[in-house]
Design a protein around this motif. Sequence first.
Motif, PDB file in Angstrom:
ATOM      1  N   TYR A 244      -5.902   7.218  -0.907  1.00 10.60           N
ATOM      2  CA  TYR A 244      -5.387   5.848  -0.816  1.00 10.60           C
ATOM      3  C   TYR A 244      -4.565   5.668   0.456  1.00 10.60           C
ATOM      4  CZ  TYR A 244      -3.527   1.362  -2.245  1.00 10.60           C
ATOM      5  OH  TYR A 244      -3.202   0.031  -2.290  1.00 10.60           O
ATOM      6  N   MET A 245      -3.692   6.626   0.738  1.00  4.92           N
ATOM      7  CA  MET A 245      -2.864   6.531   1.927  1.00  4.92           C
ATOM      8  C   MET A 245      -3.723   6.498   3.181  1.00  4.92           C
ATOM      9  SD  MET A 245      -0.385   9.234   3.810  1.00  4.92           S
ATOM     10  CE  MET A 245      -1.808  10.245   3.950  1.00  4.92           C
ATOM     11  N   ARG A 246      -4.691   7.383   3.237  1.00  7.38           N
ATOM     12  CA  ARG A 246      -5.553   7.460   4.421  1.00  7.38           C
ATOM     13  C   ARG A 246      -6.365   6.177   4.601  1.00  7.38           C
ATOM     14  NH1 ARG A 246      -5.873   8.411   9.126  1.00  7.38           N
ATOM     15  NH2 ARG A 246      -7.638   9.482   9.985  1.00  7.38           N
TER      16      ARG A 246
ATOM     17  N   VAL B 240      17.137  -3.802   0.627  1.00 11.16           N
ATOM     18  CA  VAL B 240      16.328  -4.216  -0.521  1.00 11.16           C
ATOM     19  C   VAL B 240      15.025  -3.416  -0.548  1.00 11.16           C
ATOM     20  CG1 VAL B 240      15.075  -6.143  -1.540  1.00 11.16           C
ATOM     21  CG2 VAL B 240      17.349  -6.506  -0.583  1.00 11.16           C
ATOM     22  N   ALA B 241      14.398  -3.272   0.611  1.00 13.97           N
ATOM     23  CA  ALA B 241      13.126  -2.536   0.675  1.00 13.97           C
ATOM     24  C   ALA B 241      13.326  -1.071   0.291  1.00 13.97           C
ATOM     25  CB  ALA B 241      12.526  -2.647   2.073  1.00 13.97           C
ATOM     26  N   PHE B 242      14.418  -0.460   0.749  1.00 16.09           N
ATOM     27  CA  PHE B 242      14.699   0.926   0.364  1.00 16.09           C
ATOM     28  C   PHE B 242      14.921   1.026  -1.142  1.00 16.09           C
ATOM     29  CE2 PHE B 242      16.570   1.936   4.803  1.00 16.09           C
ATOM     30  CZ  PHE B 242      15.321   2.240   5.283  1.00 16.09           C
ATOM     31  N   GLY B 243      15.588   0.034  -1.721  1.00 17.13           N
ATOM     32  CA  GLY B 243      15.810   0.026  -3.166  1.00 17.13           C
ATOM     33  C   GLY B 243      14.512  -0.105  -3.939  1.00 17.13           C
ATOM     34  N   VAL B 244      13.624  -0.984  -3.483  1.00 18.78           N
ATOM     35  CA  VAL B 244      12.325  -1.144  -4.141  1.00 18.78           C
ATOM     36  C   VAL B 244      11.527   0.147  -4.035  1.00 18.78           C
ATOM     37  CG1 VAL B 244      10.112  -2.356  -4.017  1.00 18.78           C
ATOM     38  CG2 VAL B 244      12.241  -3.642  -3.864  1.00 18.78           C
ATOM     39  N   PHE B 245      11.536   0.753  -2.862  1.00 19.97           N
ATOM     40  CA  PHE B 245      10.823   2.019  -2.667  1.00 19.97           C
ATOM     41  C   PHE B 245      11.369   3.103  -3.602  1.00 19.97           C
ATOM     42  CE2 PHE B 245      10.636   6.172  -0.588  1.00 19.97           C
ATOM     43  CZ  PHE B 245       9.265   6.344  -0.527  1.00 19.97           C
TER      44      PHE B 245
ATOM     45  N   HIS C 226       0.831  -1.211   0.000  1.00 22.03           N
ATOM     46  CA  HIS C 226       0.000   0.000   0.000  1.00 22.03           C
ATOM     47  C   HIS C 226       0.865   1.260   0.000  1.00 22.03           C
ATOM     48  CE1 HIS C 226      -3.692  -2.163   0.258  1.00 22.03           C
ATOM     49  NE2 HIS C 226      -3.379  -2.735   1.411  1.00 22.03           N
ATOM     50  N   LEU C 227       1.991   1.213   0.723  1.00 21.72           N
ATOM     51  CA  LEU C 227       2.898   2.366   0.717  1.00 21.72           C
ATOM     52  C   LEU C 227       3.473   2.586  -0.675  1.00 21.72           C
ATOM     53  CD1 LEU C 227       4.477   4.529   2.387  1.00 21.72           C
ATOM     54  CD2 LEU C 227       6.313   2.848   2.483  1.00 21.72           C
ATOM     55  N   LEU C 228       3.789   1.511  -1.381  1.00 20.09           N
ATOM     56  CA  LEU C 228       4.358   1.637  -2.717  1.00 20.09           C
ATOM     57  C   LEU C 228       3.348   2.212  -3.705  1.00 20.09           C
ATOM     58  CD1 LEU C 228       6.423  -1.670  -2.870  1.00 20.09           C
ATOM     59  CD2 LEU C 228       7.226   0.632  -2.317  1.00 20.09           C
ATOM     60  N   VAL C 229       2.081   1.801  -3.602  1.00 17.58           N
ATOM     61  CA  VAL C 229       1.044   2.370  -4.471  1.00 17.58           C
ATOM     62  C   VAL C 229       0.889   3.863  -4.180  1.00 17.58           C
ATOM     63  CG1 VAL C 229      -1.421   2.354  -5.016  1.00 17.58           C
ATOM     64  CG2 VAL C 229      -0.184   0.200  -4.771  1.00 17.58           C
TER      65      VAL C 229
END
Length: 197
Positions: A140-142, A98-103, A10-13
């Motif tokens: 979306y975030m909310r 890895v997560a920081f890279g994907v973000f 959800h954060l990525l979207v």
Amino acid sequence: MKEAAAGLGHLLVFSFLFCVGAFMVAPVITDVTMAALCPGRDQCSLAIYLTGLQQATRPYFYAYYVAKTLTAMVSEGAMMCLSLAYVADKVPEAQRAVAFGVFSGVCTAGFVAGTIAARFLSVSSTFQVATLSAVAAVVYMRAFVQETDRGASLMRDEEASLLLFAPSSSAEELSPMLPPLRKAPSLLEMVALLTSR
């Protein structure tokens, strides 16, 4: 990493929508500035100057600059900082890189998508699509991005209970004792350091 990615979906979207909306306007604002300040001309030094400083003096067109300046003072960069903190809370330490890279990749994809979309849309529809994307990102975030527990779910049960029920201590106990600062180097000492081999 799949569990961590599922928690960050959800954060990525949200980040993608935010970046599309934020970066879509950048390529078009120069055209808008040219049309507002120098209508019918191909070159305008005033437009280049004002676009660089993001300031203007003519009515209507300049509401964007005022709003952009005010929102930038309050929130420029906040989305990235808060999102990276969210990733750090949700992902175990061994998988954070890895997560920081994907973000970062998702944010870059949003930048590219916004820039490309701006070239295929008319100027007025670019601002409308950017606004819709920004509003969709906020909604979306909310609706879907949940508050974190500051990483307590990533700890073992014993560590989490110690963190949650630790007795409060004074500020003196928490702050490290730093050695006193010595005298600051003089200007001549700094120049000598920079010019030495």
